[in-house]
Design an enzyme around this catalytic site. Sequence first.
Site, PDB file in Angstrom:
ATOM      1  N   SER A  74      32.388  43.645  46.402  1.00 26.59           N
ATOM      2  CA  SER A  74      32.787  44.071  47.721  1.00 26.59           C
ATOM      3  C   SER A  74      34.056  44.922  47.681  1.00 26.59           C
ATOM      4  O   SER A  74      34.812  43.987  47.459  1.00 26.59           O
ATOM      5  CB  SER A  74      32.296  43.700  48.742  1.00 26.59           C
ATOM      6  OG  SER A  74      32.846  43.217  49.309  1.00 26.59           O
ATOM      7  N   LYS A  75      34.502  45.873  48.584  1.00 21.10           N
ATOM      8  CA  LYS A  75      35.328  46.396  48.580  1.00 21.10           C
ATOM      9  C   LYS A  75      36.435  45.862  49.191  1.00 21.10           C
ATOM     10  O   LYS A  75      37.919  45.899  49.434  1.00 21.10           O
ATOM     11  CB  LYS A  75      35.705  47.696  49.337  1.00 21.10           C
ATOM     12  CG  LYS A  75      35.438  48.091  50.283  1.00 21.10           C
ATOM     13  CD  LYS A  75      35.497  49.898  50.017  1.00 21.10           C
ATOM     14  CE  LYS A  75      34.945  50.441  51.547  1.00 21.10           C
ATOM     15  NZ  LYS A  75      34.007  51.790  51.887  1.00 21.10           N
ATOM     16  N   ARG A  76      35.923  44.439  50.226  1.00 18.46           N
ATOM     17  CA  ARG A  76      37.046  43.939  51.082  1.00 18.46           C
ATOM     18  C   ARG A  76      37.457  42.294  50.537  1.00 18.46           C
ATOM     19  O   ARG A  76      38.259  41.949  50.902  1.00 18.46           O
ATOM     20  CB  ARG A  76      35.759  43.169  52.414  1.00 18.46           C
ATOM     21  CG  ARG A  76      35.203  44.387  53.202  1.00 18.46           C
ATOM     22  CD  ARG A  76      34.538  43.605  54.356  1.00 18.46           C
ATOM     23  NE  ARG A  76      35.188  42.806  55.308  1.00 18.46           N
ATOM     24  CZ  ARG A  76      35.237  41.494  55.791  1.00 18.46           C
ATOM     25  NH1 ARG A  76      33.936  41.140  56.216  1.00 18.46           N
ATOM     26  NH2 ARG A  76      36.377  41.012  56.180  1.00 18.46           N
TER      27      ARG A  76
END
Length: 494
Positions: free
Chosen positions: A253-255
């Site tokens: 995930s881009k987090r």
Amino acid sequence: MSKVRTRIAPSPTGDPHVGTAYIALFNLCFARQHGGEFILRIEDTDQLRSTRESEQQIFDALRWLGIEWNEGPDVGGPHGPYRQSERGHIYKKYSDELVAKGHAFPCFCSAERLDEVRAAQMANKETPRYDGHCMHMDPAEAQRRVAAGESHVIRMKVPSEGVCVVPDLLRGDVEIPWDRMDMQVLMKADGLPTYFLANVVDDHLMEISHVLRGEEWLPSAPKLIKLYEYFGWEQPKLVYMPLLRNPDKSKLSKRKNPTSITFYERMGFLPQAMLNYLGRMGWSMPDEREKFSLDEMIEHFDITRVSLGGPIFDLEKLSWLNGQWMRELSVEQFAAAAQQWAFNSDYLMQIAPLVQGRVETFSQIAPLASFFFAGAVPLDAALFAHKKLAPDQVRQLLQLILWKLEALRQWEKERITECIQAVVEHLELKLRDAMPLMFAAITGQASSVSVLDAMQILGPDLTRFRLRQALELLGGVSKKENKEWEKLLAQIPA
Ligand code: GLU
């Protein structure tokens, strides 16, 4: 066996995702290995979230990697159009057919009624699902209401008991109980199909023989299988590819990891290395060698060598592999690739107007503009100490701006400014309160060339990356803050 035809069917709703490239690569290899064809179809039935910019970015990112398709919206082909939004006239016939055969039914339930049913089911600790209210309506009555123009959706019927067997080429038969399936909406009230109907109809009409898709779609496989059965169509062979994971095993995930392909391009990775690394996700060469080209991968490809343990997408490993590729280039190739990356005249022409007025000699350019040629920049925590804002407010401001910029599709200075403006106004601040923080995060310096111009030139990936790094430096964002600030974000006008 009839001709092997595989496809990738991305929805153009955001940045071109590495997961899309990974699935595309395996579909491409599978098709090529069997002398077949690889198709690109755009699934843009979600009109609110789909954009042409995002679609173009998908094309560009895949081509940058060296992935080419035989048929697609931009190259044409005998089974077009390849954009679902241009195939609107096709789906109604199939949905009507299902209704006529009694496999689907019009549903007139209001959103309020559905909410009530849902709330009651949740209160009873039942899985929320459609309760079948309109399924029992007299078909003549249903037809009359449809003809009268009453707003409705079309839902598919699903068995209420037993299991569906999903034959997966990697896992063997996977059994999924029918009572987990909802009576899926196939046609929305706006007359557009949902993913389920459009995907099945298009895979059939486009003569797709093998569907290699991400594992996240496995739970909904029974609905697709049922639709093939209702239509009496042959079901394509199925492969559910393992999901890419962050080093901590959570879903990529881009987090936690940059997920946009363009980020890797801007960071200065070689496309060959990137593709090589994606090929290593759950798959290995028969001789286990780590470095291989696309042609070599195709030559030795065997889908049964995909292992199901979640492959880890690790930036350090990718960088190591990229280094291997870089060292094997000739000096000429290396220089040419670097030039193409950011030492090209297009890029320099964007930077020149910003630095010209600020230097007295050329030798001052590099110290002033080095951040244009960097990935991360060395950040100075002292530069984030704010005259007006407490440290928590600084992090909040940076996070809100980052979220706004993540949603921005037209990456232009004016639009970037509007995003920042919207956030500061909502927090009852001024643009000039945010600017020192922007300088600190983007350039690593207290002042520099115009930071808004710099953000436009650096592009969305590096800009967001640096904002994320600044947030990390300042202590990150807790789960609780994340929740609260998301609520705040929802109040800020788009
Ligand atoms: N449109 C779906 C996606 O965005 C396609 C999934 C599939 O391959 O069926 O991934």
